[in-house]
Design a protein around this motif. Sequence first.
Motif, short mmCIF file in Angstrom:
data_model
loop_
_atom_site.label_atom_id
_atom_site.label_comp_id
_atom_site.label_asym_id
_atom_site.label_seq_id
_atom_site.Cartn_x
_atom_site.Cartn_y
_atom_site.Cartn_z
N VAL A 27 0.83 -1.19 0.00
CA VAL A 27 0.00 0.00 0.00
C VAL A 27 0.87 1.25 0.00
N VAL A 28 0.48 2.22 -0.84
CA VAL A 28 1.08 3.56 -0.84
C VAL A 28 -0.05 4.55 -0.58
N GLU A 29 0.18 5.48 0.36
CA GLU A 29 -0.87 6.40 0.80
C GLU A 29 -0.69 7.78 0.16
N ALA A 30 -1.85 8.44 -0.11
CA ALA A 30 -1.86 9.82 -0.57
C ALA A 30 -2.96 10.57 0.16
N VAL A 31 -2.67 11.83 0.54
CA VAL A 31 -3.63 12.59 1.34
C VAL A 31 -4.63 13.36 0.48
N ASP A 32 -4.39 13.45 -0.83
CA ASP A 32 -5.34 14.11 -1.72
C ASP A 32 -5.08 13.64 -3.16
N GLY A 33 -5.91 14.11 -4.10
CA GLY A 33 -5.79 13.68 -5.48
C GLY A 33 -4.51 14.11 -6.14
N GLU A 34 -4.02 15.31 -5.80
CA GLU A 34 -2.80 15.81 -6.43
C GLU A 34 -1.59 14.96 -6.04
N GLN A 35 -1.48 14.63 -4.76
CA GLN A 35 -0.38 13.77 -4.33
C GLN A 35 -0.51 12.38 -4.94
N ALA A 36 -1.74 11.88 -5.02
CA ALA A 36 -1.95 10.57 -5.63
C ALA A 36 -1.52 10.56 -7.09
N TRP A 37 -1.82 11.64 -7.82
CA TRP A 37 -1.44 11.71 -9.23
C TRP A 37 0.09 11.75 -9.39
N ASN A 38 0.76 12.48 -8.53
CA ASN A 38 2.22 12.52 -8.59
C ASN A 38 2.82 11.15 -8.30
N LEU A 39 2.27 10.45 -7.31
CA LEU A 39 2.75 9.10 -6.98
C LEU A 39 2.49 8.14 -8.14
N PHE A 40 1.34 8.28 -8.77
CA PHE A 40 0.99 7.39 -9.88
C PHE A 40 1.96 7.56 -11.06
N GLN A 41 2.41 8.78 -11.28
CA GLN A 41 3.36 9.02 -12.37
C GLN A 41 4.74 8.46 -12.07
N GLU A 42 5.07 8.36 -10.78
CA GLU A 42 6.39 7.89 -10.39
C GLU A 42 6.47 6.38 -10.23
N GLN A 43 5.34 5.73 -9.88
CA GLN A 43 5.35 4.31 -9.58
C GLN A 43 4.29 3.59 -10.40
N SER A 44 4.33 2.27 -10.34
CA SER A 44 3.37 1.45 -11.06
C SER A 44 2.39 0.82 -10.06
N PHE A 45 1.10 0.99 -10.32
CA PHE A 45 0.05 0.48 -9.43
C PHE A 45 -0.93 -0.36 -10.24
N SER A 46 -1.38 -1.46 -9.63
CA SER A 46 -2.40 -2.30 -10.25
C SER A 46 -3.80 -1.87 -9.84
N LEU A 47 -3.95 -1.36 -8.60
CA LEU A 47 -5.25 -0.96 -8.06
C LEU A 47 -5.14 0.43 -7.46
N VAL A 48 -6.21 1.21 -7.62
CA VAL A 48 -6.28 2.53 -7.01
C VAL A 48 -7.62 2.66 -6.31
N LEU A 49 -7.58 2.98 -5.02
CA LEU A 49 -8.77 3.31 -4.23
C LEU A 49 -8.74 4.80 -3.97
N THR A 50 -9.75 5.52 -4.44
CA THR A 50 -9.74 6.97 -4.28
C THR A 50 -11.07 7.48 -3.77
N ASP A 51 -11.00 8.42 -2.83
CA ASP A 51 -12.20 9.12 -2.37
C ASP A 51 -12.66 10.07 -3.48
N TRP A 52 -13.96 10.41 -3.47
CA TRP A 52 -14.49 11.32 -4.47
C TRP A 52 -14.12 12.76 -4.11
N ILE A 53 -14.55 13.19 -2.94
CA ILE A 53 -14.36 14.59 -2.53
C ILE A 53 -13.04 14.72 -1.78
N MET A 54 -12.08 15.44 -2.43
CA MET A 54 -10.78 15.69 -1.82
C MET A 54 -10.31 17.08 -2.22
N PRO A 55 -9.44 17.70 -1.43
CA PRO A 55 -8.89 19.02 -1.79
C PRO A 55 -7.89 18.91 -2.93
N ASN A 56 -7.64 20.04 -3.60
CA ASN A 56 -6.65 20.18 -4.68
C ASN A 56 -7.08 19.46 -5.96
#
Length: 406
Positions: A27-56
């Motif tokens: 598991v890799v954690e992100a506190v919002d969508g922007e951080q998650a997008w940056n992590l996704f560009q840097e690493q390879s993920f098979s599954l993504v769980l994301t909240d709908w309402i987040m800042p940024n």
Amino acid sequence: MKVLVAEDSSVSRMLLVNHLRRWNYTVVEAVDGEQAWNLFQEQSFSLVLTDWIMPNMDGLDLIRRIRSSKHAGYCYLILLTSKSEKEDLVIAMESGADDFLVKPCDQEELRVRLREGERIIRLEQELAEQNRQLRETQAALVESEKLASLGHLAAGMAHEINNPIAFVTNNLAVLRRDLSDIVQLVDKYEELRPFIQGAPPPLLEELSQLQEDCDIGWLREHLPQLLQSSTEGLSRVRDIIMNLRDFARLDQASEDQLELRLAIESTLQVLNLQIQEKQIQVQAQLDSDATVQCRPDKIHQVIYNVVLNAIQASEVGSVVKVRLASDPDWIRIEVQDYGCGMDAQTKNSVFEPFFTTKPVGTGTGLGMAVSYAVVRDHGGSIAIESELGQGTTVQIKLPRVNQGTG
């Protein structure tokens, strides 16, 4: 599998992460969508769980970006939301989500949804592998047809060219044999000339003019050399035809022992025109004791593809190194150039059928894909080391044949 969790609520994120790690997910954690997008560009993920309402950046924007990216392989996206209206869920699915869960998430339901995601990802991977094998097979069939056409062409050329070569070579041999007699006859005429001064003056003048015009001294000195160089030139043409026949393996069984040193030398002869056009200096270190049990036509084609690529990637006047070495178990062929090299993306795609960096119309993108399949089918491996602007080294490993095993 590696899972990216994007959740701005620390409590909800901690619960999700604890569940996932207990189920043996990375598991890799992100506190919002922007951080998650940056992590996704840097690493390879098979599954993504994301909240709908987040800042940024909210979950829908994150999903849209992931779907529009060039991610290697399929990524299964699960949207976490407290919204339950049908219209909202339709919007979520149209944005690219594969599934959704209503918050707060039920533990068992979450586990079932994740398993479904794993199943779909594995099916996609199997489909991609089958598609790759299909494209390799198609490429191999195309290349086999090309090899068959080359074999027929080489056979026709050998037949059509060898006959006139033999005819001219025999004529030159006869001319060289009789030339000495002609020279002796002219020498005797020179000795006799003082005794024929009583001949008619017009005839003596004509003989003198003919002797001056034909420059008999130059002919006596250079004509044997001209005949010799002509004979050597015909021998070179004959050697080229033999190399072409050897390259196409027209007289070989479908499987036989192949001396790789001779195979490399004949391939370099076939590519001699390209080598001379770019003034390439080929440095060859070839072990003479390297033999493999193989399909000679296929291994010839692999060597040809790799060396041709090295020549084409090299600058004018550059160096290409070809090394052949062996140990009790393996034979290694290395082809190294100092040309343009490849970036990581190109290197990862180089064995894909129909992938080429050459201009449209100059490359089929089949050479390295077929080479990979041929080496693999012979129980070997092919690897590439390359750096952009620094050149490329291709190493081919083939299982060695124990001498005397046939």
